[in-house]
Design a protein around this motif. Structure first.
Motif, mmCIF file in Angstrom:
data_model
loop_
_atom_site.group_PDB
_atom_site.id
_atom_site.type_symbol
_atom_site.label_atom_id
_atom_site.label_comp_id
_atom_site.label_asym_id
_atom_site.label_seq_id
_atom_site.Cartn_x
_atom_site.Cartn_y
_atom_site.Cartn_z
ATOM 1 N N GLU A 1 141.923 16.448 26.187
ATOM 2 C CA GLU A 1 140.980 15.326 26.053
ATOM 3 C C GLU A 1 140.107 15.503 24.815
ATOM 4 O O GLU A 1 139.877 14.549 24.057
ATOM 5 N N GLU B 1 142.147 14.836 21.715
ATOM 6 C CA GLU B 1 142.410 13.401 21.538
ATOM 7 C C GLU B 1 141.215 12.715 20.875
ATOM 8 O O GLU B 1 141.388 11.886 19.977
ATOM 9 N N HIS B 2 140.012 13.061 21.299
ATOM 10 C CA HIS B 2 138.815 12.506 20.667
ATOM 11 C C HIS B 2 138.775 12.868 19.182
ATOM 12 O O HIS B 2 138.507 12.015 18.337
ATOM 13 N N ARG C 1 141.561 11.124 17.058
ATOM 14 C CA ARG C 1 141.320 9.687 16.862
ATOM 15 C C ARG C 1 140.006 9.403 16.133
ATOM 16 O O ARG C 1 139.638 8.250 15.960
ATOM 17 N N HIS D 1 126.323 14.799 19.928
ATOM 18 C CA HIS D 1 127.548 14.852 20.714
ATOM 19 C C HIS D 1 128.353 16.081 20.327
ATOM 20 O O HIS D 1 129.482 15.996 19.869
ATOM 21 N N ARG E 1 137.025 9.932 17.206
ATOM 22 C CA ARG E 1 135.989 9.445 18.122
ATOM 23 C C ARG E 1 134.991 10.549 18.396
ATOM 24 O O ARG E 1 135.341 11.732 18.429
ATOM 25 N N SER E 2 133.748 10.150 18.614
ATOM 26 C CA SER E 2 132.719 11.125 18.996
ATOM 27 C C SER E 2 133.035 11.675 20.375
ATOM 28 O O SER E 2 133.566 10.960 21.227
ATOM 29 N N LEU E 3 132.684 12.920 20.570
ATOM 30 C CA LEU E 3 132.818 13.507 21.900
ATOM 31 C C LEU E 3 131.750 12.911 22.808
ATOM 32 O O LEU E 3 130.669 12.532 22.341
ATOM 33 N N PRO E 4 132.020 12.832 24.102
ATOM 34 C CA PRO E 4 130.992 12.330 25.018
ATOM 35 C C PRO E 4 129.761 13.233 25.008
ATOM 36 O O PRO E 4 129.865 14.442 24.748
#
Length: 160
Positions: A94, A97-98, A101, A43, A103-106
């Motif tokens: 966006e 924000e990932h 937080r 990712h 979170r893994s990127l898409p």
């Protein structure tokens, strides 16, 4: 044909990557290569960096460095349509924000950027992005806005 490669169209030079891609396509290797890329795909974030998008890749009246021309309008539209179909275009906020937080990127995350803030970024590239519902980050060299002066490196290449 130009000094930057061969072409199927007079205004679209073909580089080594395109030659390799065509060779792989003709040899029937693209499905296997796509499959392998899925296996090793992480990712990661891809960043596409553009400088200039002009009506033609080598306009007759363009007296500055032609290597700064990233794509013609037609090629840019095709590239962005491909990115939209095959990847996950993101806005900078966006992506941040990932990261903020944890979170893994898409999968297939991609940012589109433009360096220097040439007028063609707004005049040519922006309408294409808007038409396709995509965004980009524009890094603008504000010291040159309304000055009418070219960037120093453009002027140097122009003089040479």
């Amino acid at each position: 044909m130009t000094d930057r490669g061969t072409s199927t169209r007079a205004d679209e030079p073909v580089g080594r990557r395109q030659v390799l891609a065509r060779w792989c396509q003709r040899a029937g290797l693209l499905p296997a290569l796509r499959g392998m890329s899925e296996l090793v795909s992480r990712h990661d974030l891809r960043i596409l960096a553009y400088h200039r998008v002009l009506e033609s890749i080598e306009p007759a009246d363009f007296s500055f460095d032609p290597d700064l021309v990233s794509a013609s309008a037609e090629t840019f539209r095709l590239q962005m349509a491909h990115v939209r179909r095959r990847f996950m275009p993101m806005r900078f906020d966006e992506m941040m924000e990932h990261i903020d937080r944890g979170r893994s990127l898409p999968k297939g995350a991609v940012l589109i950027t433009f360096d220097d803030g040439y007028d063609d970024n707004h005049r040519v590239a922006f309408p294409i992005l808007r038409e396709l519902g995509m965004s980009a980050m524009f890094f603008v060299s504000t010291g040159y806005i309304d000055s009418g002066k070219p960037y120093a490196f453009d002027l140097l290449v122009h003089m040479v």
